[in-house]
Design a protein around this motif. Structure first.
Motif, mmCIF file in Angstrom:
data_model
loop_
_atom_site.group_PDB
_atom_site.id
_atom_site.type_symbol
_atom_site.label_atom_id
_atom_site.label_comp_id
_atom_site.label_asym_id
_atom_site.label_seq_id
_atom_site.Cartn_x
_atom_site.Cartn_y
_atom_site.Cartn_z
ATOM 1 N N THR A 1 41.715 36.380 35.074
ATOM 2 C CA THR A 1 42.670 37.452 34.802
ATOM 3 C C THR A 1 42.063 38.463 33.840
ATOM 4 O OG1 THR A 1 44.514 35.951 35.195
ATOM 5 C CG2 THR A 1 44.994 37.953 33.950
ATOM 6 N N GLY A 2 41.405 37.976 32.808
ATOM 7 C CA GLY A 2 40.733 38.872 31.866
ATOM 8 C C GLY A 2 39.646 39.689 32.533
ATOM 9 N N LEU A 3 38.897 39.074 33.418
ATOM 10 C CA LEU A 3 37.844 39.773 34.151
ATOM 11 C C LEU A 3 38.429 40.865 35.044
ATOM 12 C CD1 LEU A 3 34.791 39.824 34.786
ATOM 13 C CD2 LEU A 3 35.237 38.127 36.558
ATOM 14 N N ALA A 4 39.513 40.554 35.733
ATOM 15 C CA ALA A 4 40.149 41.530 36.624
ATOM 16 C C ALA A 4 40.716 42.714 35.847
ATOM 17 C CB ALA A 4 41.246 40.857 37.444
ATOM 18 N N GLU A 5 41.088 42.500 34.607
ATOM 19 C CA GLU A 5 41.646 43.575 33.797
ATOM 20 C C GLU A 5 40.590 44.547 33.282
ATOM 21 O OE1 GLU A 5 43.825 41.411 30.832
ATOM 22 O OE2 GLU A 5 45.539 41.083 32.165
ATOM 23 N N THR A 6 39.312 44.208 33.421
ATOM 24 C CA THR A 6 38.254 45.079 32.908
ATOM 25 C C THR A 6 37.964 46.275 33.805
ATOM 26 O OG1 THR A 6 36.456 43.823 33.966
ATOM 27 C CG2 THR A 6 37.115 43.152 31.733
ATOM 28 N N ASP A 7 38.366 46.207 35.074
ATOM 29 C CA ASP A 7 38.068 47.297 36.019
ATOM 30 C C ASP A 7 39.150 47.301 37.093
ATOM 31 O OD1 ASP A 7 36.891 48.800 38.273
ATOM 32 O OD2 ASP A 7 35.024 48.688 37.118
ATOM 33 N N LYS A 8 39.731 48.454 37.348
ATOM 34 C CA LYS A 8 40.830 48.536 38.327
ATOM 35 C C LYS A 8 40.373 48.266 39.750
ATOM 36 C CE LYS A 8 40.309 53.437 38.880
ATOM 37 N NZ LYS A 8 40.841 54.587 39.448
ATOM 38 N N ARG A 9 39.069 48.258 39.989
ATOM 39 C CA ARG A 9 38.540 47.957 41.329
ATOM 40 C C ARG A 9 38.405 46.464 41.589
ATOM 41 N NH1 ARG A 9 33.253 51.462 40.639
ATOM 42 N NH2 ARG A 9 33.452 50.354 38.666
ATOM 43 N N ILE A 10 38.707 45.644 40.580
ATOM 44 C CA ILE A 10 38.627 44.185 40.722
ATOM 45 C C ILE A 10 40.023 43.644 40.970
ATOM 46 C CG2 ILE A 10 37.983 42.010 39.631
ATOM 47 C CD1 ILE A 10 36.046 43.651 37.853
ATOM 48 N N ASN A 11 40.194 42.997 42.107
ATOM 49 C CA ASN A 11 41.481 42.435 42.495
ATOM 50 C C ASN A 11 41.386 40.917 42.523
ATOM 51 O OD1 ASN A 11 42.612 45.100 43.226
ATOM 52 N ND2 ASN A 11 41.025 44.991 44.792
ATOM 53 N N LEU A 12 42.398 40.266 42.011
ATOM 54 C CA LEU A 12 42.427 38.815 41.969
ATOM 55 C C LEU A 12 43.547 38.303 42.863
ATOM 56 C CD1 LEU A 12 41.530 36.108 40.784
ATOM 57 C CD2 LEU A 12 42.997 36.586 38.811
ATOM 58 N N LEU A 13 43.183 37.425 43.766
ATOM 59 C CA LEU A 13 44.148 36.800 44.666
ATOM 60 C C LEU A 13 44.094 35.301 44.413
ATOM 61 C CD1 LEU A 13 46.062 36.889 47.147
ATOM 62 C CD2 LEU A 13 44.029 36.758 48.577
ATOM 63 N N GLN A 14 45.229 34.724 44.047
ATOM 64 C CA GLN A 14 45.291 33.293 43.802
ATOM 65 C C GLN A 14 45.980 32.619 44.975
ATOM 66 O OE1 GLN A 14 47.416 32.195 40.260
ATOM 67 N NE2 GLN A 14 46.486 30.174 40.203
ATOM 68 N N ARG A 15 45.245 31.752 45.659
ATOM 69 C CA ARG A 15 45.819 31.016 46.785
ATOM 70 C C ARG A 15 46.871 30.058 46.259
ATOM 71 N NH1 ARG A 15 43.462 27.721 49.678
ATOM 72 N NH2 ARG A 15 44.433 28.357 51.577
ATOM 73 N N ARG A 16 47.983 29.969 46.932
ATOM 74 C CA ARG A 16 49.084 29.096 46.498
ATOM 75 C C ARG A 16 49.084 27.764 47.233
ATOM 76 N NH1 ARG A 16 50.247 31.029 41.765
ATOM 77 N NH2 ARG A 16 50.797 33.200 41.812
#
Length: 101
Positions: free
Chosen positions: A50-65
């Motif tokens: 989550t911290g990594l994704a917040e560093t750049d708006k081009r980074i998207n994080l998808l968490q499989r449920r």
């Protein structure tokens, strides 16, 4: 240049993943997005992602449920949500040369 989507499956390897993401950020072409698809990592790993994704708006994080299914399922899910017309599949320990994209 068309948008390039970089799909990266992830499972409990956030320290290695940081280097991979840094190699994408250093690209000479900046028209890209990263889609990190987490496959059920531990809670502290998710905090790092989550911290990594917040560093750049081009980074998207998808968490499989659903339950852990492996990197191929993550790649498929990442491709399904990507916006780019070109796809690159990386693993969490891969590095790109700065001129790759």
């Amino acid at each position: 240049m068309p948008l390039v989507s970089i799909i990266i499956p992830h499972y409990n390897r956030s320290k290695l993943l940081k280097e991979t993401v840094d190699s994408v950020i250093r690209q000479t072409n900046t028209d890209w997005e990263i889609v990190i698809v987490d496959d059920g990592s531990d809670e502290h790993e998710m905090a790092s992602l989550t911290g990594l994704a917040e560093t750049d708006k081009r980074i998207n994080l998808l968490q499989r449920r659903s339950r852990h299914k492996g990197p191929s399922a993550c790649r498929n899910e990442g491709a399904a949500v990507s916006r780019g017309s070109l796809l690159i599949f990386l693993d969490s320990d891969d590095l790109l040369a700065a001129f790759c994209i």
